[in-house]
Design a protein around this motif. Structure first.
Motif, PDB file in Angstrom:
ATOM      1  N   SER A 139       0.867  -1.172   0.000  1.00  0.00           N
ATOM      2  CA  SER A 139       0.000   0.000   0.000  1.00  0.00           C
ATOM      3  C   SER A 139       0.903   1.220   0.000  1.00  0.00           C
ATOM      4  O   SER A 139       2.039   1.165   0.481  1.00  0.00           O
ATOM      5  N   ARG A 140       0.398   2.314  -0.539  1.00  0.00           N
ATOM      6  CA  ARG A 140       1.202   3.545  -0.594  1.00  0.00           C
ATOM      7  C   ARG A 140       0.765   4.498   0.519  1.00  0.00           C
ATOM      8  O   ARG A 140      -0.431   4.621   0.790  1.00  0.00           O
ATOM      9  N   ILE A 176      -2.470   6.608   1.037  1.00  0.00           N
ATOM     10  CA  ILE A 176      -2.738   7.155  -0.301  1.00  0.00           C
ATOM     11  C   ILE A 176      -3.674   6.210  -1.031  1.00  0.00           C
ATOM     12  O   ILE A 176      -4.742   6.593  -1.460  1.00  0.00           O
ATOM     13  N   ASP A 177      -3.236   4.959  -1.199  1.00  0.00           N
ATOM     14  CA  ASP A 177      -4.060   3.949  -1.859  1.00  0.00           C
ATOM     15  C   ASP A 177      -3.506   2.565  -1.566  1.00  0.00           C
ATOM     16  O   ASP A 177      -2.511   2.426  -0.867  1.00  0.00           O
ATOM     17  N   SER A 178      -4.149   1.559  -2.111  1.00  0.00           N
ATOM     18  CA  SER A 178      -3.732   0.182  -1.845  1.00  0.00           C
ATOM     19  C   SER A 178      -2.710  -0.323  -2.847  1.00  0.00           C
ATOM     20  O   SER A 178      -2.520  -1.525  -2.999  1.00  0.00           O
ATOM     21  N   TRP A 198      -0.848  -1.349  -6.294  1.00  0.00           N
ATOM     22  CA  TRP A 198      -1.353  -2.076  -7.454  1.00  0.00           C
ATOM     23  C   TRP A 198      -0.676  -3.448  -7.462  1.00  0.00           C
ATOM     24  O   TRP A 198       0.320  -3.672  -6.801  1.00  0.00           O
TER      25      TRP A 198
END
Length: 167
Positions: free
Chosen positions: A44-45, A53-55, A57
Motif C-alpha cells: 500500500s502507498r 494514499i491507496d492500496s 497495485w
C-alpha cells in the motif's frame, strides 16, 4: 555490497523509509519454500507522514512474459542469495532500473511466487527515485528489456514510442 557480504541464505529487500508488516518475513519465507527463487507480496502507498494514499497495485498473475513488459515485482521481495550470485547480482550502472534488470535475470533462474497480501507500506516522497529522471528510467528500462531479449536469443528489440506511457 551488503548482499555480497551477508551470510544468510535469503535476502529481504526493502527501503529504509518504508514500513514492513510485522509478519512479512515469516509469510514470505513460507511462500518461497525450498524450491522458489523469489517471493513477493503486495503493498500500500503512504504519504510522507504515513497517511494512506491507496492500496498500491498488483499484477494478479505473475509470469515471466508479463515481467518482460515492465517491473511487477514490488516490495516486499525475498530472494535466494545463491540465485542472486548465479545471475550476477544487481547491475549498479543501471540507474533506476537495476532492480528490474535483476528480477528479469532472476526469473530466468527459477520460479517466483506472489503472496497476495499487503505486507509493505511504500512511502511516496517528492524526491523518490521513481519520481525523478523519467528519461533515464525509460532508457534503462528499454536497455534491460533488450538485454533480456538478446540473452534469450529472441531476434527483436523493445521500442515503445509512446510519450504518454514510455514504459
Amino acid at each position: 555490497i551488503a548482499i555480497g557480504q551477508g551470510t544468510g541464505e535469503l535476502i529481504l529487500q526493502l527501503d529504509s523509509d518504508d514500513i514492513l508488516h510485522p509478519r512479512a518475513a515469516e509469510m514470505l519465507v513460507a511462500a518461497i519454500g525450498s524450491t522458489n527463487v523469489c517471493a513477493y507480496g503486495n503493498f500500500s502507498r503512504i504519504d510522507e507522514d504515513g497517511g494512506p494514499i491507496d492500496s498500491g497495485w498488483e499484477e494478479p498473475l505473475y509470469s515471466r512474459e508479463r515481467l518482460s513488459r515492465s517491473m511487477i515485482i514490488h516490495h516486499p521481495r525475498l530472494f535466494r542469495k545463491d540465485a542472486w550470485k548465479l545471475v550476477g547480482g544487481h547491475d549498479e550502472s543501471l540507474r533506476n532500473a537495476e532492480d528490474y534488470d535483476f528480477f528479469i535475470k532472476l526469473s530466468e533462474s527459477g520460479k517466483f511466487v506472489h503472496h497476495k497480501e499487503s505486507l509493505y507500506l511504500y512511502r511516496v516522497l517528492e524526491g523518490s527515485a521513481s519520481n525523478v529522471s523519467s528519461e533515464v528510467l525509460t532508457a534503462n528500462t528499454h536497455k534491460v528489456q533488450n538485454r533480456m531479449l538478446k540473452r534469450n536469443q529472441l531476434d527483436y528489440q523493445s521500442i515503445i514510442p509512446n510519450a504518454d506511457q514510455p514504459r
